[in-house]
Design a protein around this motif. Structure first.
Motif, PDB file in Angstrom:
ATOM      1  N   ASN A 227       0.851  -1.181   0.000  1.00  0.00           N
ATOM      2  CA  ASN A 227       0.000   0.000   0.000  1.00  0.00           C
ATOM      3  C   ASN A 227       0.891   1.238   0.000  1.00  0.00           C
ATOM      4  N   PRO A 228       1.621   1.397  -1.103  1.00  0.00           N
ATOM      5  CA  PRO A 228       2.621   2.468  -1.129  1.00  0.00           C
ATOM      6  C   PRO A 228       1.960   3.841  -1.062  1.00  0.00           C
ATOM      7  N   SER A 229       2.634   4.763  -0.431  1.00  0.00           N
ATOM      8  CA  SER A 229       2.151   6.143  -0.429  1.00  0.00           C
ATOM      9  C   SER A 229       2.262   6.696  -1.843  1.00  0.00           C
ATOM     10  N   THR A 230       1.551   7.780  -2.075  1.00  0.00           N
ATOM     11  CA  THR A 230       1.624   8.388  -3.402  1.00  0.00           C
ATOM     12  C   THR A 230       3.065   8.755  -3.738  1.00  0.00           C
ATOM     13  N   GLU A 231       3.788   9.280  -2.766  1.00  0.00           N
ATOM     14  CA  GLU A 231       5.183   9.648  -3.022  1.00  0.00           C
ATOM     15  C   GLU A 231       6.000   8.428  -3.440  1.00  0.00           C
ATOM     16  N   THR A 232       5.858   7.339  -2.694  1.00  0.00           N
ATOM     17  CA  THR A 232       6.599   6.122  -3.032  1.00  0.00           C
ATOM     18  C   THR A 232       6.238   5.650  -4.434  1.00  0.00           C
ATOM     19  N   LEU A 233       4.936   5.649  -4.722  1.00  0.00           N
ATOM     20  CA  LEU A 233       4.475   5.172  -6.026  1.00  0.00           C
ATOM     21  C   LEU A 233       5.071   6.023  -7.147  1.00  0.00           C
ATOM     22  N   LEU A 234       5.007   7.347  -6.982  1.00  0.00           N
ATOM     23  CA  LEU A 234       5.566   8.222  -8.023  1.00  0.00           C
ATOM     24  C   LEU A 234       7.070   7.995  -8.151  1.00  0.00           C
ATOM     25  N   GLY A 235       7.720   7.748  -7.034  1.00  0.00           N
ATOM     26  CA  GLY A 235       9.149   7.436  -7.087  1.00  0.00           C
ATOM     27  C   GLY A 235       9.412   6.193  -7.913  1.00  0.00           C
ATOM     28  N   ASN A 236       8.603   5.175  -7.708  1.00  0.00           N
ATOM     29  CA  ASN A 236       8.766   3.944  -8.478  1.00  0.00           C
ATOM     30  C   ASN A 236       8.502   4.176  -9.957  1.00  0.00           C
ATOM     31  N   ILE A 237       7.472   4.972 -10.232  1.00  0.00           N
ATOM     32  CA  ILE A 237       7.175   5.295 -11.628  1.00  0.00           C
ATOM     33  C   ILE A 237       8.372   5.988 -12.271  1.00  0.00           C
ATOM     34  N   ILE A 238       8.949   6.941 -11.547  1.00  0.00           N
ATOM     35  CA  ILE A 238      10.088   7.676 -12.086  1.00  0.00           C
ATOM     36  C   ILE A 238      11.264   6.747 -12.350  1.00  0.00           C
ATOM     37  N   ASP A 239      11.536   5.852 -11.408  1.00  0.00           N
ATOM     38  CA  ASP A 239      12.630   4.897 -11.614  1.00  0.00           C
ATOM     39  C   ASP A 239      12.404   4.049 -12.856  1.00  0.00           C
ATOM     40  N   PHE A 240      11.175   3.549 -12.966  1.00  0.00           N
ATOM     41  CA  PHE A 240      10.844   2.681 -14.100  1.00  0.00           C
ATOM     42  C   PHE A 240      11.026   3.430 -15.423  1.00  0.00           C
ATOM     43  N   CYS A 241      10.487   4.633 -15.477  1.00  0.00           N
ATOM     44  CA  CYS A 241      10.549   5.387 -16.729  1.00  0.00           C
ATOM     45  C   CYS A 241      11.977   5.833 -17.037  1.00  0.00           C
ATOM     46  N   ARG A 242      12.704   6.210 -16.007  1.00  0.00           N
ATOM     47  CA  ARG A 242      14.080   6.627 -16.230  1.00  0.00           C
ATOM     48  C   ARG A 242      14.869   5.501 -16.891  1.00  0.00           C
ATOM     49  N   ALA A 243      14.719   4.292 -16.352  1.00  0.00           N
ATOM     50  CA  ALA A 243      15.438   3.157 -16.929  1.00  0.00           C
ATOM     51  C   ALA A 243      15.022   2.946 -18.382  1.00  0.00           C
ATOM     52  N   GLY A 244      13.710   3.049 -18.651  1.00  0.00           N
ATOM     53  CA  GLY A 244      13.223   2.830 -20.007  1.00  0.00           C
ATOM     54  C   GLY A 244      13.693   3.896 -20.969  1.00  0.00           C
ATOM     55  N   ILE A 245      13.812   5.121 -20.482  1.00  0.00           N
ATOM     56  CA  ILE A 245      14.224   6.218 -21.352  1.00  0.00           C
ATOM     57  C   ILE A 245      15.731   6.203 -21.609  1.00  0.00           C
ATOM     58  N   GLU A 246      16.492   5.911 -20.552  1.00  0.00           N
ATOM     59  CA  GLU A 246      17.955   5.976 -20.690  1.00  0.00           C
ATOM     60  C   GLU A 246      18.544   4.761 -21.383  1.00  0.00           C
ATOM     61  N   PHE A 247      17.751   3.696 -21.430  1.00  0.00           N
ATOM     62  CA  PHE A 247      18.177   2.432 -22.021  1.00  0.00           C
ATOM     63  C   PHE A 247      18.914   2.647 -23.348  1.00  0.00           C
ATOM     64  N   GLU A 248      20.076   2.055 -23.453  1.00  0.00           N
ATOM     65  CA  GLU A 248      20.994   2.410 -24.540  1.00  0.00           C
ATOM     66  C   GLU A 248      20.793   1.603 -25.811  1.00  0.00           C
ATOM     67  N   GLY A 249      19.935   0.620 -25.776  1.00  0.00           N
ATOM     68  CA  GLY A 249      19.826  -0.252 -26.939  1.00  0.00           C
ATOM     69  C   GLY A 249      20.784  -1.402 -26.789  1.00  0.00           C
ATOM     70  N   ARG A 250      20.447  -2.504 -27.459  1.00  0.00           N
ATOM     71  CA  ARG A 250      21.308  -3.683 -27.275  1.00  0.00           C
ATOM     72  C   ARG A 250      21.903  -4.068 -28.622  1.00  0.00           C
ATOM     73  N   GLU A 251      23.032  -4.671 -28.558  1.00  0.00           N
ATOM     74  CA  GLU A 251      23.674  -5.129 -29.786  1.00  0.00           C
ATOM     75  C   GLU A 251      22.851  -6.279 -30.376  1.00  0.00           C
ATOM     76  N   LEU A 252      22.842  -6.358 -31.689  1.00  0.00           N
ATOM     77  CA  LEU A 252      22.032  -7.415 -32.332  1.00  0.00           C
ATOM     78  C   LEU A 252      22.858  -8.576 -32.817  1.00  0.00           C
TER      79      LEU A 252
END
Lengths: 222, 222
Positions: free
Chosen positions: B197-222
């Motif tokens: 039952n995360p607080s709104t602050e905790t939840l937004l923090g998790n959202i930010i972490d998730f999105c940051r990782a998705g945005i900064e993701f560098e791409g993978r070699e194929l």
DNA sequence: TCCCGTTTTAAGCATATGATTGAATCGATG
DNA sequence: CATCGATTCAATCATATGCTTAAAACGGGA
């Protein structure tokens, strides 16, 4: 062929089938609540009373439409996860593979031709965005099983996460999918060409990359 | 105080204000289209005709409600981004800071007490999920400016990405936010306690972490 | 107190909705 | 062909919707 496909494969010219096809297109395009029975039956070229004769009520028609498409997709998701678990025989399945198992059945369903690609994406998006998670009763247990299995798979894939974080990150991923499927076209229009015109495959690939990074993210030192 | 705050600060006991408060609560809880004028005026304890007298039509009432909350949030987003750009004086702003500038105004607006936390989260979610991006005319230019500025900031923050990828990843992040804000409570119920039952602050923090990782993701070699 | 613009009110309008009815039609079976 | 259940149909019901109207109530300034 999966059992539930039987419903999908029913005769296309019957009144019942004509209603289903018209209804799902209108639902996908404009939403479940706002589309009236008269619009549906008008588009289908059948009498208004046919809906209540064949389905009982508008709500039951919505349930039928949702069930008809959601059940095979969820069954296919489970089937793909089964395959992966056999393939990795107990070892953690890579996050990317889990995400693919979750998303690709949407693609397959599109490819099956039951609904146009554009419509089906909106439809899947509305399922979550408009109806929340209040699914038809008949689909709930399958959905619960599916969600539970995927949650467990994600947890095994990222063992550094506690159960709570894994669940939330899975839900975040669902959010990406729902939003992008429903509003993807609008986003493209808004960006005025700058977001390109990626194929559905490309788009889903980008979604998977984004979610994979978000899910695998290890946390940062404070 | 920002200019647009004037609207928010209007007298609470007037008929006009009572309608706004009742309407936004009902809209957040059940959606813009399905809530009727009679439900709104009934909850507000005013006459049905008052809506048309004070706002002109239901659609204009929706616009007023949306504008009333969206404009200050978007202004605050821009203001926070301004601060960041000054602070980093031309250098790329970290993705996490950009995401915070985008999300935290939602928190602040909640804290301002104009709408309950629970309601405002659903409200913000419905804005995207239900109305697409078809915002009231008066808010469009501000929204466009805001979105453009944030897109540019994201691009500067992840220079290895082309413009197209950066835009999509920003949209993916919006999807996470919209879905989680709207359905967060439902998700918690569904998971039967396992998602905590995360607080709104905790939840937004998790959202930010998730999105940051998705945005900064560098791409993978194929 | 009276006046007059603002606001509120009850009543009603036109239309739309989901649902129901009972008669007509269809279609397989005997 | 005749029968009978399944299906389709036009017509209608009760209710709900957004909106309008015209009269009433309000409230500050003369």
């Amino acid at each position: 062929m999966i059992e539930s496909m039987r419903v999908l494969a029913e005769e296309k010219h019957t009144t019942r089938a004509r209603i289903l096809v018209s209804a799902e297109a209108l639902f996908a395009e404009r939403g479940f609540e706002v589309v009236s029975l008269r619009e549906i039956t008008g588009a289908a070229g059948v009498n208004v009373a046919a809906v209540n004769y064949h389905f009982g009520s508008k709500e039951k028609l919505i349930d039928a439409v949702v069930t008809r498409h959601l059940v095979p997709v969820n069954e296919e998701r489970l089937s793909q996860l089964d395959k992966l678990e056999k393939q990795f025989s107990g070892a953690p399945i890579p996050v990317e593979e889990i995400l693919k198992a979750f998303l690709s059945p949407v693609l397959q369903h599109i490819a099956s031709g039951e609904m146009s690609e554009d419509l089906f994406k909106k439809f899947m998006g509305r399922l979550i965005g408009e109806r929340g998670y209040s699914l038809p009763i008949g689909t709930r247990s399958l959905f619960a099983v599916m969600a539970g299995r995927f949650a467990a798979a994600f947890q095994r894939a990222v063992p550094q996460l506690d159960e709570e974080s894994a669940l939330w990150r899975m839900h975040f991923s669902f959010g990406v999918m729902a939003h992008t499927l429903t509003n993807g076209e609008t986003l493209r229009q808004l960006s005025d060409g700058r977001s390109g015109n990626p194929s559905t495959e490309t788009l889903l690939g980008n979604i998977i990359d984004f979610c994979r990074a978000g899910i695998e993210f290890e946390g940062r030192e404070l």
